[in-house]
Write a protein that holds these residues in place. Structure first.
Motif, PDB file in Angstrom:
ATOM      1  N   LEU C  67      18.587  54.598  12.489  1.00  0.00           N
ATOM      2  CA  LEU C  67      19.239  55.714  11.809  1.00  0.00           C
ATOM      3  C   LEU C  67      20.041  56.489  12.854  1.00  0.00           C
ATOM      4  O   LEU C  67      19.689  56.505  14.031  1.00  0.00           O
ATOM      5  N   PRO C  68      21.128  57.145  12.420  1.00  0.00           N
ATOM      6  CA  PRO C  68      21.998  57.839  13.378  1.00  0.00           C
ATOM      7  C   PRO C  68      21.251  58.818  14.274  1.00  0.00           C
ATOM      8  O   PRO C  68      21.593  58.990  15.429  1.00  0.00           O
ATOM      9  N   ARG C  69      20.219  59.448  13.730  1.00  0.00           N
ATOM     10  CA  ARG C  69      19.550  60.472  14.538  1.00  0.00           C
ATOM     11  C   ARG C  69      18.130  60.043  14.914  1.00  0.00           C
ATOM     12  O   ARG C  69      17.243  60.868  15.079  1.00  0.00           O
ATOM     13  N   ALA C  70      17.922  58.728  15.079  1.00  0.00           N
ATOM     14  CA  ALA C  70      16.636  58.239  15.599  1.00  0.00           C
ATOM     15  C   ALA C  70      16.520  58.564  17.082  1.00  0.00           C
ATOM     16  O   ALA C  70      15.450  58.416  17.672  1.00  0.00           O
ATOM     17  N   THR C  71      17.622  59.005  17.666  1.00  0.00           N
ATOM     18  CA  THR C  71      17.672  59.250  19.107  1.00  0.00           C
ATOM     19  C   THR C  71      18.030  60.696  19.411  1.00  0.00           C
ATOM     20  O   THR C  71      18.432  61.449  18.512  1.00  0.00           O
ATOM     21  N   LEU C  72      17.918  61.066  20.657  1.00  0.00           N
ATOM     22  CA  LEU C  72      18.163  62.446  21.082  1.00  0.00           C
ATOM     23  C   LEU C  72      19.556  62.905  20.646  1.00  0.00           C
ATOM     24  O   LEU C  72      19.722  63.972  20.060  1.00  0.00           O
ATOM     25  N   ASP C  73      20.568  62.081  20.920  1.00  0.00           N
ATOM     26  CA  ASP C  73      21.917  62.398  20.453  1.00  0.00           C
ATOM     27  C   ASP C  73      22.231  61.543  19.234  1.00  0.00           C
ATOM     28  O   ASP C  73      21.725  60.435  19.094  1.00  0.00           O
ATOM     29  N   ARG C  74      23.083  62.043  18.376  1.00  0.00           N
ATOM     30  CA  ARG C  74      23.441  61.293  17.172  1.00  0.00           C
ATOM     31  C   ARG C  74      24.398  60.151  17.502  1.00  0.00           C
ATOM     32  O   ARG C  74      25.382  60.345  18.214  1.00  0.00           O
ATOM     33  N   ASN C  75      24.110  58.984  17.007  1.00  0.00           N
ATOM     34  CA  ASN C  75      25.013  57.833  17.142  1.00  0.00           C
ATOM     35  C   ASN C  75      25.754  57.595  15.844  1.00  0.00           C
ATOM     36  O   ASN C  75      25.174  57.714  14.765  1.00  0.00           O
ATOM     37  N   ASN C  76      27.015  57.221  15.946  1.00  0.00           N
ATOM     38  CA  ASN C  76      27.757  56.860  14.742  1.00  0.00           C
ATOM     39  C   ASN C  76      27.156  55.617  14.101  1.00  0.00           C
ATOM     40  O   ASN C  76      26.587  54.771  14.778  1.00  0.00           O
ATOM     41  N   ARG C  77      27.274  55.519  12.795  1.00  0.00           N
ATOM     42  CA  ARG C  77      26.815  54.327  12.081  1.00  0.00           C
ATOM     43  C   ARG C  77      27.715  53.144  12.435  1.00  0.00           C
ATOM     44  O   ARG C  77      28.909  53.310  12.717  1.00  0.00           O
ATOM     45  N   ASP C  78      27.143  51.938  12.373  1.00  0.00           N
ATOM     46  CA  ASP C  78      27.914  50.720  12.631  1.00  0.00           C
ATOM     47  C   ASP C  78      29.193  50.680  11.790  1.00  0.00           C
ATOM     48  O   ASP C  78      30.254  50.324  12.271  1.00  0.00           O
ATOM     49  N   ILE C  79      29.073  51.072  10.511  1.00  0.00           N
ATOM     50  CA  ILE C  79      30.212  50.908   9.598  1.00  0.00           C
ATOM     51  C   ILE C  79      31.375  51.804  10.006  1.00  0.00           C
ATOM     52  O   ILE C  79      32.541  51.483   9.738  1.00  0.00           O
TER      53      ILE C  79
END
Lengths: 239, 239, 239, 239, 239, 239
Positions: C67-79
Motif C-alpha cells: 500500500l502507498p503508505r505501508a512505509t514511512l514516506d508515501r510511495n506512488n502507486r504502480d499505476i
C-alpha cells in the motif's frame, strides 16, 4: 439581472442538432449548445462484450474525449500521457449509463452500439450536450437497423436528454456556459426521460454545501430545460 | 419484511472505525461497515500541485483501489492492464471532491493531504465507507499538524459522512450490502455535513428511471444514516 | 549487546498468523512479524497459463505489492508510473518460485492458485513474511479443494517458511527490522522446508563482500528461525 | 561422464572478451561464453539520480535486455507489451548491485555510469556473463575518466566476476549451457571478488530443495570458475 | 573536393555482410556500411495476422530499434518511456513496405516472416542499411524454407537494396555518414530493385526546398549505389 | 475514361477551407477535399522544447489523429491500446517537417506552434489535406502574433501545400479518393512551395515497383494540383 450572454436565468442557449453529420456512422449528429459543439457518432458492431456472449442481448457503451484545442488552453492528448483523462472517464461512464437506462437489450439483439462523443469546442455543459446528442445518434442508428430489417422494433423506451443547472451568485441558472460554471457554488447535471422520470441526478456543492431548498429549485429548472431539449430531439429525428 | 441480514429497512450495518490502524500515516483508520472494510490513510506532504504553487493554499486529493481479492472473484491489478480501473477513477474523484468541500485551504497552508482508500474486503457501499473513513483520517492528520504547530487552526468547516441508499423490490433501503445493491433499481449515494447540508447527491436509475417521490424518500433515508455515522466519527476522533 | 527492540541476536520478532482474514479467498491469512503486516490471499481459478494447457498440471503464481503508505514516506502507486515497481517484480518472482518448489502440479490438477501478498505495514522482512504467510494461505486453499472433492490429496511435499538474516555491526542477527536492515553490511534471505533442505538462498554483500565464515553463520541463524516459523504455521493450519 | 558439449564437469566454456567493441561508449566489450554473446556498454553521464544530488557521490546502474531472436523462439520486444520483462528486471537489479558492491562512489564523483547489457545470442548464463562483461566495460570507462583527468584514482576496490553452477543428473556442473540449465534441479549464481569474498550468492532449488552438502560443492565449483574469469578480465583490461 | 572520410562524392562506404551472424534465426546477417552496423534477423513463424487468416497468403513485417549506446550520446530505451521511438516507427514501416513490394505472398504460404533490424552502432544510413541487410536475411530464411520443403519456390520477384543520398554544401553525395547527414540540406532515401525500378523514393528538403535538377541528380547517384549493393547481396547469398 | 466520382484524371476534388473554425486556437481551419474533412488548429505556446532553450529560436510541431468513426469501420482510440497509431506517427512527423521547412525560427521567437490535425471524416488524402490546412492555420496564428506585436515579421518564406497522386489501372490520377487509393499500384505524396520547389517527395510502389517515366508523370500531376491549392490558400488567408 441578466446573464453574461444576455439570457434570462431559465433560458437555455441556442440548440442546434445537425443530423447525419459524418457519413460513415450508422447514426451521427453535431450538437451545438451555444458555443459547445460535440460530434456524436453511433457505431453498430456485430459483437458483444464477454459478459453478454450468448445472452441474446446487446450492449451500449460510450466514449468521450475533447480535441486538444477544444478549450482556451491546449490540453495534451490522452495518448501523450498514456492515460485516459480522469474527467473523461467519469463522463463517458455517465453517458453510457444514461442511454442504457432506456434500452431494451433483448430488442437490440446481440450487437454493440458505441457512442463516441468528441467535443470539438467546449463552452460548458459538454457532458450533458453529449448525452442529448448521443441519444439522437443512437435513435438514428436504431432506425437504420430497423429499416435494414436487423431488428424488429425500436429498442428504446423513452426519449432522454440532459442539462446542467447551477447556483451562481445565489441564483439558480439553467444551462451554464463555461464562465458561469467556473463561478457556480453548486453544479448539478440532470438526465430525464420525456415522461419526467429521473435517470440520473448529480449535484455537487463545489465550493459550499447546498440546501434542500436549492436542490428543489435546481431540479425544477432542469426539468424545464430537458423538456425543451426533448422537443428539439423529436423534431430532428422525425425531420 | 426484514432484509437479507435481518436488518430493518432504515438500519445501517454495524459500523466500526479503528483509529491509528497503520503506524506511519499522519492519519489512519480502518473503517468497517458490516463486511465492507477499507483502510483509509491520510498522508501529509510538504508540496502542492502546480496550480496551487505560491498561492498560500493547500490541496486535498484521494486515491481509491481494491485489493485483487476484496471481491468474490479475483480482479487483476490495475498495473496488469496498465490502466486505472474506470470505476476507481470515478470513485476517487468523488472522495476528493467530498472532502475538499469542507476544507479551508488557506488554513491548511501550502501542503497536500492525500487520502488513500484501499478496500481490503468489499460488500457494498465501499465508496461511501471510504468517504466516511477518509474524513476521520483527514481530521486525525489535521490534529497532528495542529499539535506539531504546523497549522494554527483546524482547516475544516464541518464533519462529513456518506451513505448509500437504494430502491430494492420497491422499498427504500438504507446502507445496501452487495447482494441488495445488485438487485436495486435505483441507487443513490449521498454526502452530507453534520449541519444537514448536501455536498453531493448522486442518484442513478440503474434499471429504470425513478420518480420525484422516490427521490424524496431516498434523501430522507440517507439523512438518517449520515447523522448516525457522524455521531460515530465524533466519538472516534474525540476518544 | 541487545538489539534496538531489546531482542537477543537470535530471536525472531513476535509472529502472529490470523487465519481466514478476508472472507472471499479460498485461503487467506494476515501475517504479522513485529510491525510488518502482510495480507496473503490464495485464489483458486479453474484455468492455467497457456504453457500448462492440456498438461493435466496446475500452476502457482504470486503477486506482491505494498500500500502507498505501508512505509514511512508515501510511495506512488504502480499505476501512477504505469510500471510495476522493480523491487516488487523481483520479490513476487521469488515468492512464486519458493512455493512452486514444494507443489505437486499433477495432484493440483489443471487450475491456477494465485498468491496475492499485499503489505499493509512494512518494517523489514516483508518478502520473507510474504512467503511464510503465502504458504499458509496456500495450504488453506488446498484443504478447501480437498474438502470440496476437487483434488484427491494435498498437492504439497513439505512445509516452507522464510526468514531474513544479516550482519549488522559485525554481528549476525536473525529477522531484521527495517532499522537494522538499513545498517546491515550483509543481507540474506533463506527459504527452507520443514526437513531442513534449502529452497532458495540469496545473500548479498550490500555494502561490502562477505566471507565464507559469515555465510555459514548466517545459514545457521536462518535455520533456527525457520524451524520456529514452521512450528507456528503448523499450529495455525491445524487449529 | 562427459557433458553435452564434451566439457568436463568443472570446465568453463570458451571465454572471449573483445575490448572497445562499440565505438561510442566510454567502455565497451563483447563477452562470449560459448554461444552466449552479450554486448556490455558503460556510459558515463554527468548527472546523478535525485537521491545522490549534492552528495559528492556518483551512482552505477544497469540495464539488461535480449534481442528478440537471441533465443530459439522469437520473443516480443518489451515495448510491444508495454512492460519490461520480469526476468530482465530481476537480472538488471542483480548486475547493478554486483558492480556497486566494489565501487567507491566518492572517488567516482557526481556522475552516473550506466551498464547496458544487451544479449545478442543466449545459450545459458546470460546474467553471469553480463556481470563479468559489465565489470570490464566499467573498468574501461573508469580508465578513460582517469586518463581524461575527471577522476583522481580508480573508483574500484576489487575485480568482480560471476558464474553459474548447477546440479544436473546429480552432478555439480560449472558454467551451464542452456540445455543443461533446463535440466538442472538446482541452479546457483555466484558473484565473487578477486579476493575470494562473496558479493552475491543465489541458489534455487528449481525442481527440488537442496542440501547443505550440495550448497558447499556448488560454491567450490563457482569459486574455481570465477578465479579463471578474473584472470581473463585482467588480461583484457591490461592488454 | 574529397569527403570527410576521403571518399569521392559517388563512393559508398566499405560494405560487409556477414551471413548466419546469430545462430537461431532462420535468416541472419550483420551488415556493416562503414561504421554503421545492424543485426538483421529474419524469423519465420507459422501464424499470420488476422487480416490474412485463411487467405492462403503469408505476411512480412519489420521491427527496427537501436541499442541505447549505438549513438554518440546514450538514448533511453523505448520501454523506459513506454513509447516506441517515433523515428523507429517510421523506419520499421518503411522496411516492411520495401520488402513486401517484392514478396509473392501466395508462394510464401500462411506464415509470417518478421525482420528484426537492431542497430548496434549508428553512423548514418541506418534505415537503408537495415533494408539492404533485411533483404538478405529474408532471402536466407526463404532458402531455408525451400530446403526444408515448406515452400515450393522462392517467394521473391527481385533483389532489393536501399541507399541514402543527399546534398551537402551544394554537392550531391552518395551514402552519407552521420557527420555529412547532419549538414545535408536535402536528404533522400531510395529503394530499388535489381531491375532499376523504384520501390520507394523519399526526398526531404530538411533545411530548404530542393529543385527538380537536384532531384534528378540524387536519383542518379542512388541508382549507382544500389546496383553496387545488389552485387554484394548476390555474392553473399550465393557464397 | 472518367473517374469514380466523374472527375477527369487531373482534377482535384472540390476544396473548401473554412477560416476560424474553432474559436479558441490562434489559427484554425476546417479543410474539406471532397469528403475528406480535417480540423487544423494552430496553438501558440510561450515555451520551447529543451533543445531550443535559450536559442532565441522557436519550434513547430504537429499532431495527427482520426476520430474513431472517421472511417468506414470504427477504429479504437489510441489510448485504448496505449499506443499512438503507427500510421499517425508517420504522418504527424511528415506534417511537422513540411511546415518547418519554410519557417524562420529566429523570426518566430522562442515559442512553439503546435499544429493539431484531427480528421473527422476520411476519404483519402488525409495527410496531404492536413498539410495544406495546417499551413493556413499556421499563417493565421502568425498573423495574430504579428497583429499582437509579439513578432516583427511573418516567420515564413513561402506558401506550402501538398497533394497525393497515384497510378490506378495504369493511369496517373491527381488527388485520389479512398476508393482509388486502395486500388493504386503507385502512391505518391508531394509537398511543394508556391515557387515550385520540393519540400518532400514520397513515392511508394505499394503493389509493384515503378519506373522513372511514371515518377516524372506523377510529379507533373502533383505540381498542377499544388499550384491550384496554393491559390485557394491565398484567397482564404487574404479574405
Amino acid at each position: 439581472m441578466s446573464r453574461i450572454d444576455g439570457r434570462d436565468n431559465q433560458d437555455t442557449r441556442e440548440v442546434k442538432i445537425t443530423k447525419n453529420y459524418i457519413k460513415y456512422p450508422e447514426g451521427s449528429v453535431l450538437i451545438e449548445m451555444g458555443d459547445t459543439k460535440v460530434i456524436c457518432n453511433a457505431s453498430v458492431e456485430e459483437r458483444v462484450p464477454s459478459f453478454k456472449k450468448d445472452s441474446g442481448e446487446g450492449w451500449v457503451t460510450a466514449e468521450y474525449a475533447m480535441l486538444p484545442r477544444a478549450t482556451l488552453d491546449r490540453n495534451n492528448r490522452d495518448i501523450q500521457r498514456l492515460k485516459k483523462n480522469n474527467r473523461s472517464v467519469e463522463i463517458q461512464r455517465l453517458i453510457g449509463r444514461a442511454i442504457r437506462a432506456v434500452v431494451d437489450f433483448k430488442a437490440l439483439g446481440e450487437r454493440t452500439i458505441t457512442l463516441d462523443c468528441d467535443v470539438i469546442q467546449a463552452d460548458g455543459g459538454t457532458r450533458t450536450a453529449s448525452i442529448t446528442g448521443a441519444y439522437v445518434a443512437f435513435v438514428l442508428a436504431c432506425k437504420k437497423l430497423l429499416k435494414d430489417g436487423l431488428i424488429e422494433k425500436m429498442p428504446l423506451s423513452a426519449y432522454v436528454a440532459a442539462i446542467s443547472v447551477g447556483v451562481v451568485d445565489g441564483e439558480v441558472l439553467l444551462d451554464l456556459c463555461y464562465e458561469e460554471d467556473s463561478h457556480a457554488t453548486v453544479d448539478m447535471n440532470v438526465i430525464m426521460t420525456e415522461h419526467g422520470a429521473y435517470i440520473e441526478v448529480q449535484g455537487t456543492g463545489e465550493q459550499a454545501p447546498f440546501t434542500r431548498v436549492q436542490l428543489d429549485a435546481l431540479l425544477k429548472s432542469a426539468e424545464k430545460g430537458i423538456q425543451e431539449l426533448i422537443e428539439i430531439q423529436k423534431e430532428v429525428v422525425e425531420a
